[in-house]
Design a protein around this motif. Structure first.
Motif, PDB file in Angstrom:
ATOM      1  N   CYS A  27      -5.481  25.563  -7.368  1.00  0.00           N
ATOM      2  CA  CYS A  27      -6.472  24.886  -8.201  1.00  0.00           C
ATOM      3  C   CYS A  27      -5.849  23.784  -9.046  1.00  0.00           C
ATOM      4  O   CYS A  27      -4.740  23.938  -9.577  1.00  0.00           O
ATOM      5  CB  CYS A  27      -7.151  25.906  -9.123  1.00  0.00           C
ATOM      6  SG  CYS A  27      -8.064  27.191  -8.251  1.00  0.00           S
ATOM      7  N   PRO A  28      -6.578  22.671  -9.216  1.00  0.00           N
ATOM      8  CA  PRO A  28      -6.079  21.600 -10.073  1.00  0.00           C
ATOM      9  C   PRO A  28      -6.174  21.994 -11.543  1.00  0.00           C
ATOM     10  O   PRO A  28      -6.944  22.890 -11.907  1.00  0.00           O
ATOM     11  CB  PRO A  28      -7.024  20.448  -9.751  1.00  0.00           C
ATOM     12  CG  PRO A  28      -8.304  21.111  -9.341  1.00  0.00           C
ATOM     13  CD  PRO A  28      -7.885  22.355  -8.613  1.00  0.00           C
ATOM     14  N   PRO A  29      -5.407  21.363 -12.420  1.00  0.00           N
ATOM     15  CA  PRO A  29      -5.454  21.687 -13.851  1.00  0.00           C
ATOM     16  C   PRO A  29      -6.848  21.536 -14.459  1.00  0.00           C
ATOM     17  O   PRO A  29      -7.157  22.175 -15.471  1.00  0.00           O
ATOM     18  CB  PRO A  29      -4.474  20.682 -14.463  1.00  0.00           C
ATOM     19  CG  PRO A  29      -3.542  20.338 -13.348  1.00  0.00           C
ATOM     20  CD  PRO A  29      -4.375  20.361 -12.109  1.00  0.00           C
ATOM     21  N   SER A  30      -7.697  20.709 -13.837  1.00  0.00           N
ATOM     22  CA  SER A  30      -9.051  20.494 -14.368  1.00  0.00           C
ATOM     23  C   SER A  30      -9.948  21.714 -14.181  1.00  0.00           C
ATOM     24  O   SER A  30     -11.001  21.811 -14.816  1.00  0.00           O
ATOM     25  CB  SER A  30      -9.687  19.285 -13.685  1.00  0.00           C
ATOM     26  OG  SER A  30      -9.679  19.442 -12.273  1.00  0.00           O
ATOM     27  N   ALA A  31      -9.542  22.644 -13.337  1.00  0.00           N
ATOM     28  CA  ALA A  31     -10.347  23.847 -13.111  1.00  0.00           C
ATOM     29  C   ALA A  31     -10.193  24.788 -14.297  1.00  0.00           C
ATOM     30  O   ALA A  31      -9.092  25.196 -14.642  1.00  0.00           O
ATOM     31  CB  ALA A  31      -9.921  24.541 -11.831  1.00  0.00           C
ATOM     32  N   ALA A  32     -11.321  25.115 -14.908  1.00  0.00           N
ATOM     33  CA  ALA A  32     -11.269  25.975 -16.109  1.00  0.00           C
ATOM     34  C   ALA A  32     -12.121  27.204 -15.988  1.00  0.00           C
ATOM     35  O   ALA A  32     -12.183  28.007 -16.925  1.00  0.00           O
ATOM     36  CB  ALA A  32     -11.712  25.146 -17.322  1.00  0.00           C
ATOM     37  N   ARG A  41      -7.375  32.521 -14.703  1.00  0.00           N
ATOM     38  CA  ARG A  41      -7.063  31.126 -14.380  1.00  0.00           C
ATOM     39  C   ARG A  41      -5.591  30.931 -14.057  1.00  0.00           C
ATOM     40  O   ARG A  41      -5.237  30.186 -13.130  1.00  0.00           O
ATOM     41  CB  ARG A  41      -7.473  30.228 -15.556  1.00  0.00           C
ATOM     42  CG  ARG A  41      -7.202  28.740 -15.324  1.00  0.00           C
ATOM     43  CD  ARG A  41      -7.661  27.901 -16.516  1.00  0.00           C
ATOM     44  NE  ARG A  41      -7.415  26.474 -16.277  1.00  0.00           N
ATOM     45  CZ  ARG A  41      -6.262  25.869 -16.529  1.00  0.00           C
ATOM     46  NH1 ARG A  41      -5.242  26.581 -17.032  1.00  0.00           N
ATOM     47  NH2 ARG A  41      -6.113  24.578 -16.283  1.00  0.00           N
ATOM     48  N   ASP A  42      -4.712  31.595 -14.789  1.00  0.00           N
ATOM     49  CA  ASP A  42      -3.282  31.367 -14.588  1.00  0.00           C
ATOM     50  C   ASP A  42      -2.783  31.883 -13.237  1.00  0.00           C
ATOM     51  O   ASP A  42      -1.669  31.572 -12.812  1.00  0.00           O
ATOM     52  CB  ASP A  42      -2.452  31.968 -15.723  1.00  0.00           C
ATOM     53  CG  ASP A  42      -2.634  33.479 -15.855  1.00  0.00           C
ATOM     54  OD1 ASP A  42      -3.336  34.077 -15.029  1.00  0.00           O
ATOM     55  OD2 ASP A  42      -2.068  34.057 -16.805  1.00  0.00           O
ATOM     56  N   GLN A  43      -3.625  32.685 -12.535  1.00  0.00           N
ATOM     57  CA  GLN A  43      -3.242  33.148 -11.205  1.00  0.00           C
ATOM     58  C   GLN A  43      -3.666  32.174 -10.107  1.00  0.00           C
ATOM     59  O   GLN A  43      -3.246  32.328  -8.956  1.00  0.00           O
ATOM     60  CB  GLN A  43      -3.867  34.516 -10.922  1.00  0.00           C
ATOM     61  CG  GLN A  43      -3.334  35.625 -11.817  1.00  0.00           C
ATOM     62  CD  GLN A  43      -3.956  36.976 -11.496  1.00  0.00           C
ATOM     63  OE1 GLN A  43      -4.546  37.174 -10.435  1.00  0.00           O
ATOM     64  NE2 GLN A  43      -3.847  37.912 -12.431  1.00  0.00           N
ATOM     65  N   LEU A  44      -4.478  31.178 -10.477  1.00  0.00           N
ATOM     66  CA  LEU A  44      -4.996  30.256  -9.470  1.00  0.00           C
ATOM     67  C   LEU A  44      -4.612  28.797  -9.687  1.00  0.00           C
ATOM     68  O   LEU A  44      -4.618  28.017  -8.733  1.00  0.00           O
ATOM     69  CB  LEU A  44      -6.530  30.350  -9.405  1.00  0.00           C
ATOM     70  CG  LEU A  44      -7.123  31.626  -8.801  1.00  0.00           C
ATOM     71  CD1 LEU A  44      -8.644  31.546  -8.790  1.00  0.00           C
ATOM     72  CD2 LEU A  44      -6.596  31.856  -7.387  1.00  0.00           C
ATOM     73  N   VAL A  45      -4.341  28.408 -10.911  1.00  0.00           N
ATOM     74  CA  VAL A  45      -3.996  26.999 -11.156  1.00  0.00           C
ATOM     75  C   VAL A  45      -2.613  26.728 -10.574  1.00  0.00           C
ATOM     76  O   VAL A  45      -1.667  27.495 -10.799  1.00  0.00           O
ATOM     77  CB  VAL A  45      -4.053  26.664 -12.651  1.00  0.00           C
ATOM     78  CG1 VAL A  45      -3.537  25.247 -12.898  1.00  0.00           C
ATOM     79  CG2 VAL A  45      -5.480  26.771 -13.153  1.00  0.00           C
ATOM     80  N   GLY A  46      -2.506  25.623  -9.824  1.00  0.00           N
ATOM     81  CA  GLY A  46      -1.312  25.387  -9.027  1.00  0.00           C
ATOM     82  C   GLY A  46      -0.126  24.813  -9.757  1.00  0.00           C
ATOM     83  O   GLY A  46       0.359  23.728  -9.395  1.00  0.00           O
ATOM     84  N   THR A  47       0.368  25.507 -10.768  1.00  0.00           N
ATOM     85  CA  THR A  47       1.580  25.024 -11.445  1.00  0.00           C
ATOM     86  C   THR A  47       2.791  25.105 -10.524  1.00  0.00           C
ATOM     87  O   THR A  47       3.658  24.234 -10.541  1.00  0.00           O
ATOM     88  CB  THR A  47       1.842  25.852 -12.715  1.00  0.00           C
ATOM     89  OG1 THR A  47       1.837  27.247 -12.374  1.00  0.00           O
ATOM     90  CG2 THR A  47       0.763  25.588 -13.751  1.00  0.00           C
ATOM     91  N   ASN A  48       2.853  26.160  -9.716  1.00  0.00           N
ATOM     92  CA  ASN A  48       3.952  26.300  -8.764  1.00  0.00           C
ATOM     93  C   ASN A  48       3.542  25.946  -7.340  1.00  0.00           C
ATOM     94  O   ASN A  48       4.391  25.799  -6.468  1.00  0.00           O
ATOM     95  CB  ASN A  48       4.485  27.743  -8.784  1.00  0.00           C
ATOM     96  CG  ASN A  48       5.057  28.112 -10.137  1.00  0.00           C
ATOM     97  OD1 ASN A  48       5.768  27.320 -10.750  1.00  0.00           O
ATOM     98  ND2 ASN A  48       4.739  29.314 -10.623  1.00  0.00           N
ATOM     99  N   ASN A  49       2.250  25.855  -7.105  1.00  0.00           N
ATOM    100  CA  ASN A  49       1.742  25.510  -5.781  1.00  0.00           C
ATOM    101  C   ASN A  49       0.663  24.445  -5.945  1.00  0.00           C
ATOM    102  O   ASN A  49      -0.454  24.735  -6.369  1.00  0.00           O
ATOM    103  CB  ASN A  49       1.160  26.746  -5.090  1.00  0.00           C
ATOM    104  CG  ASN A  49       0.695  26.441  -3.668  1.00  0.00           C
ATOM    105  OD1 ASN A  49       0.622  25.289  -3.248  1.00  0.00           O
ATOM    106  ND2 ASN A  49       0.376  27.491  -2.927  1.00  0.00           N
ATOM    107  N   PRO A  50       0.993  23.187  -5.628  1.00  0.00           N
ATOM    108  CA  PRO A  50       0.025  22.096  -5.825  1.00  0.00           C
ATOM    109  C   PRO A  50      -1.212  22.216  -4.949  1.00  0.00           C
ATOM    110  O   PRO A  50      -2.200  21.517  -5.177  1.00  0.00           O
ATOM    111  CB  PRO A  50       0.834  20.848  -5.451  1.00  0.00           C
ATOM    112  CG  PRO A  50       1.925  21.344  -4.560  1.00  0.00           C
ATOM    113  CD  PRO A  50       2.255  22.713  -5.050  1.00  0.00           C
ATOM    114  N   ASN A  51      -1.189  23.107  -3.953  1.00  0.00           N
ATOM    115  CA  ASN A  51      -2.353  23.272  -3.089  1.00  0.00           C
ATOM    116  C   ASN A  51      -3.390  24.218  -3.676  1.00  0.00           C
ATOM    117  O   ASN A  51      -4.481  24.351  -3.130  1.00  0.00           O
ATOM    118  CB  ASN A  51      -1.915  23.793  -1.722  1.00  0.00           C
ATOM    119  CG  ASN A  51      -1.040  22.812  -0.976  1.00  0.00           C
ATOM    120  OD1 ASN A  51      -1.436  21.683  -0.761  1.00  0.00           O
ATOM    121  ND2 ASN A  51       0.155  23.240  -0.609  1.00  0.00           N
TER     122      ASN A  51
END
Length: 429
Positions: free
Chosen positions: A413-418, A401-411
């Protein structure tokens, strides 16, 4: 199927034959999959054909009787310094234009022999694939190159694999920028040329080549990475995405047919105890497809030659995950358009697969599953669909998950993606 063709031709045998010169669109009979799973003669229109006898037009140009040989010991191939010279060296016999035969009945052309049925249906299926990518995935007409030379029943020899010509296949051969419709042997029920799903799958390889490979007969990243010493993870991922997305597009195209969406589009050609398992293995509707430790390790640690054959397994997992996301949200066509948009995009914030391969051309280990999947994710703009795509890819491809959630890139996955819970968690990669 063959009995149907022979019987139909016999019934029409009393009608007068002709050398037709109709105007497009041409009303013609082709073999089309019916709702009961049988191929039947159906009146269709060919909208792009210029020469109905030679079956050439703006989409394809059929050519018969060629001999194409790849042999690594061939000095002509070794000496070729350009893509054009390499393609010319492969072609050992040019063959000839095809000559279709018809019977005209009430201004509708009926093929008068088996090969004409086969060739007409192949052209019709190429036209349908062309329409799918133009109308559903929004590829502009100007992006398509000239009509694709389509070699019908050539002798196609891969001498490094077997001495005789290959059979029972249809393929896009990027080295010649051509389609090959090979003779059939075992696939008697539905040769691949009449299977619209198979033809769209092969057409998808052409689109991937045009977009994700920049239209090169010898894609830079694939060649560079596969010839590097040691493991070829980047090349393995590229091949897996190419195969998986081709299956997904083939499925998407079936949804435009009268027989309806078909996740098992291979089944009409591959059936029975010897061939049937292939349709099951590639059925996108199966929800329990998961990458395992062994397959993940192979993807990362194998050379491209060692990985050969496994790209279909990874590709099917990818395609099945995306299928589930598109169907669950009711946004199939939007997802299919987003996928094609992800092939080539110069935008800094949403680079395409082509741009990402160029970025990591010197170190293919950085072109990971997360990077390749991220190209698709960043081109999905609907939040609900993006979340579904993220969840399915995290789950089935086991992308952390930490490779896809967009903490540095808003485009991304959203934080809701688990992620999902279908697949068992793998150990740390």
């Amino acid at each position: 199927m063959l009995r149907t063709v022979i019987a139909t031709t016999a019934v029409l045998g009393l009608a007068a034959g002709c050398a037709p010169d109709p105007q497009t669109p041409v009303k013609i009979r082709a073999l089309v999959l019916s709702g009961n799973g049988q191929y039947v003669p159906e009146e269709v229109e060919l909208k792009t054909v210029d020469d109905i006898v030679g079956l050439s037009g703006t989409v394809a140009d059929l050519h018969g009787g060629a001999r194409i040989v790849y042999d690594s010991r061939d000095q002509e191939l070794t000496n070729a310094t350009t893509a054009e010279a390499f393609a010319a060296a492969l072609l050992k016999g040019e063959g000839r234009d095809v000559a279709a035969n018809y019977i005209n009945q009430d201004d509708v052309l009926w093929p008068a022999d088996f090969h004409t049925w086969n060739m007409v249906t192949a052209y019709y299926n190429l036209e349908r694939a062309f329409d799918y990518f133009r109308e559903v995935t929004n590829i502009p007409l100007t992006d398509f190159k000239k009509p694709v030379k389509t070699y019908y029943f050539p002798e196609f020899v891969l001498a490094d694999i077997q001495p005789g010509p290959l059979k029972d296949n249809a393929l896009y051969f990027s080295a010649m920028e051509s389609f090959l419709v090979l003779p059939f042997d075992q696939l008697q029920r539905a040769p691949l040329s009449i299977n619209a799903g198979v033809i769209t799958h092969e057409y998808s390889h052409r689109i991937f080549n045009l977009k994700a490979y920049g239209g090169s007969p010898f894609p830079e990243a694939l060649i560079s990475w596969s010839t590097a010493g040691g493991p070829n993870p980047g090349a393995n991922i590229l091949k897996s995405f190419d195969e998986g997305l081709a299956d997904l597009h083939a499925y998407g195209a079936t949804c435009r047919s009268k027989s309806g969406c078909d996740t098992r589009f291979l089944s009409s050609s591959f059936h029975g105890p010897d061939q049937g398992p292939l349709a099951d293995e590639r059925d996108l509707a199966k929800t329990d497809r998961c990458i395992d430790d062994a397959l993940r390790d192979s993807l990362r640690d194998n050379s491209l030659s060692q990985f050969s054959g496994k790209e279909y397994r990874v590709g099917t997992i990818l395609a099945s995950a995306l299928y589930q996301a598109g169907e669950a949200t009711g946004q199939r066509d939007i997802l299919l358009r987003s996928i094609v948009a992800a092939y080539n995009d110069e935008t800094t914030a949403t680079p395409g697969i082509l741009q990402l391969t160029r970025r990591y051309i010197g170190d293919q280990s950085k072109f990971t599953l997360a990077v390749a999947a991220g190209a698709i994710i960043t081109h999905v703009t609907d939040l609900r669909l993006k979340e579904a795509v993220c969840n399915e890819l995290m789950d089935h491809l086991q992308i952390p998950r930490d490779q896809l959630v967009g903490t540095n890139n808003p485009n991304l996955c959203p934080p809701s993606a688990a992620g999902g819970t279908t697949c068992p968690r793998l150990g740390a990669d």
